[in-house]
Design a protein around this motif. Structure first.
Motif, PDB file in Angstrom:
ATOM      1  N   THR A 165      50.431  88.797   1.858  1.00 31.35           N
ATOM      2  CA  THR A 165      49.341  88.114   2.554  1.00 31.35           C
ATOM      3  C   THR A 165      48.229  89.096   2.911  1.00 31.35           C
ATOM      4  O   THR A 165      47.046  88.786   2.734  1.00 31.35           O
ATOM      5  N   HIS A 196      44.448  89.039   1.516  1.00 25.36           N
ATOM      6  CA  HIS A 196      43.351  89.022   2.495  1.00 25.36           C
ATOM      7  C   HIS A 196      42.354  90.148   2.205  1.00 25.36           C
ATOM      8  O   HIS A 196      41.132  89.939   2.274  1.00 25.36           O
ATOM      9  N   LYS A 253      40.321  89.268  -0.828  1.00 22.36           N
ATOM     10  CA  LYS A 253      39.353  88.232  -0.442  1.00 22.36           C
ATOM     11  C   LYS A 253      38.135  88.858   0.236  1.00 22.36           C
ATOM     12  O   LYS A 253      36.996  88.572  -0.123  1.00 22.36           O
ATOM     13  N   GLU A 273      41.646  83.805  -1.560  1.00 22.78           N
ATOM     14  CA  GLU A 273      41.812  82.956  -0.375  1.00 22.78           C
ATOM     15  C   GLU A 273      42.934  81.942  -0.602  1.00 22.78           C
ATOM     16  O   GLU A 273      43.743  81.678   0.296  1.00 22.78           O
ATOM     17  N   ARG A 274      43.009  81.392  -1.805  1.00 25.04           N
ATOM     18  CA  ARG A 274      44.098  80.464  -2.125  1.00 25.04           C
ATOM     19  C   ARG A 274      45.450  81.181  -2.076  1.00 25.04           C
ATOM     20  O   ARG A 274      46.437  80.631  -1.568  1.00 25.04           O
ATOM     21  N   GLU A 290      46.184  83.869  -0.287  1.00 26.97           N
ATOM     22  CA  GLU A 290      46.474  84.151   1.115  1.00 26.97           C
ATOM     23  C   GLU A 290      46.990  82.896   1.826  1.00 26.97           C
ATOM     24  O   GLU A 290      48.003  82.942   2.534  1.00 26.97           O
ATOM     25  N   ALA A 291      46.305  81.789   1.633  1.00 29.51           N
ATOM     26  CA  ALA A 291      46.700  80.543   2.296  1.00 29.51           C
ATOM     27  C   ALA A 291      48.090  80.092   1.859  1.00 29.51           C
ATOM     28  O   ALA A 291      48.911  79.691   2.691  1.00 29.51           O
ATOM     29  N   LYS A 292      48.353  80.170   0.561  1.00 32.62           N
ATOM     30  CA  LYS A 292      49.660  79.737   0.052  1.00 32.62           C
ATOM     31  C   LYS A 292      50.767  80.615   0.610  1.00 32.62           C
ATOM     32  O   LYS A 292      51.810  80.113   1.033  1.00 32.62           O
ATOM     33  N   ARG A 324      50.762  82.270   3.374  1.00 28.88           N
ATOM     34  CA  ARG A 324      50.907  82.003   4.821  1.00 28.88           C
ATOM     35  C   ARG A 324      51.659  80.697   5.092  1.00 28.88           C
ATOM     36  O   ARG A 324      52.441  80.613   6.042  1.00 28.88           O
ATOM     37  N   THR A 325      51.415  79.699   4.271  1.00 29.46           N
ATOM     38  CA  THR A 325      51.991  78.383   4.549  1.00 29.46           C
ATOM     39  C   THR A 325      53.293  78.103   3.805  1.00 29.46           C
ATOM     40  O   THR A 325      54.142  77.370   4.309  1.00 29.46           O
TER      41      THR A 325
END
Length: 119
Positions: free
Chosen positions: A58, A62, A65, A81-82, A84-86, A88-89
């Motif tokens: 992550t 980041h 990004k 960004e995608r 990082e988001a994936k 994280r979630t």
């Protein structure tokens, strides 16, 4: 002029405005650092994926990004960004295709940036 779907011309103009009259020396330096450093962050992504270290993954996403946004590499920034988001979630499951897209976007950005700076 760079492809605006890959490189944001406003970001390039803003970098040029930071040191006007230097024949793009500052811009070339910033782009050089980006081109040299980003593959190390991709290596971090691969290493952390192999070891299952979600937090490192992550952070690397980041970093990609942010540095991509700074040089106007908007396609890379969006892909990172995608990632990082994936991570994280949902953790690291299924991130490989996104990594491939991010690396492909980086290759296009480097080509555009090199054309832009004549290097």
């Amino acid at each position: 002029m760079p492809d605006p779907t890959i490189i944001n011309p406003d970001a390039i103009a803003a970098l040029r405005d930071l040191n006007p009259g230097d024949n793009d020396a500052f811009l070339k330096e910033i782009i050089g650092i980006y081109v040299e450093d980003t593959p190390k962050r991709f290596a971090d992504l691969k290493k952390s994926l192999a070891s299952g270290e979600t937090a490192l993954f992550t952070r690397a996403a980041h970093t990609i990004k942010g540095s991509s946004a700074n040089v106007g590499a908007i396609a890379v920034a969006a892909s990172a960004e995608r990632l990082e988001a994936k991570s994280r979630t949902a953790g690291l499951a299924g991130v490989e295709p996104l990594m491939g897209q991010c690396e492909a976007d980086f290759a296009k950005a480097v080509a555009e940036l090199r054309t832009l700076t004549g290097s």
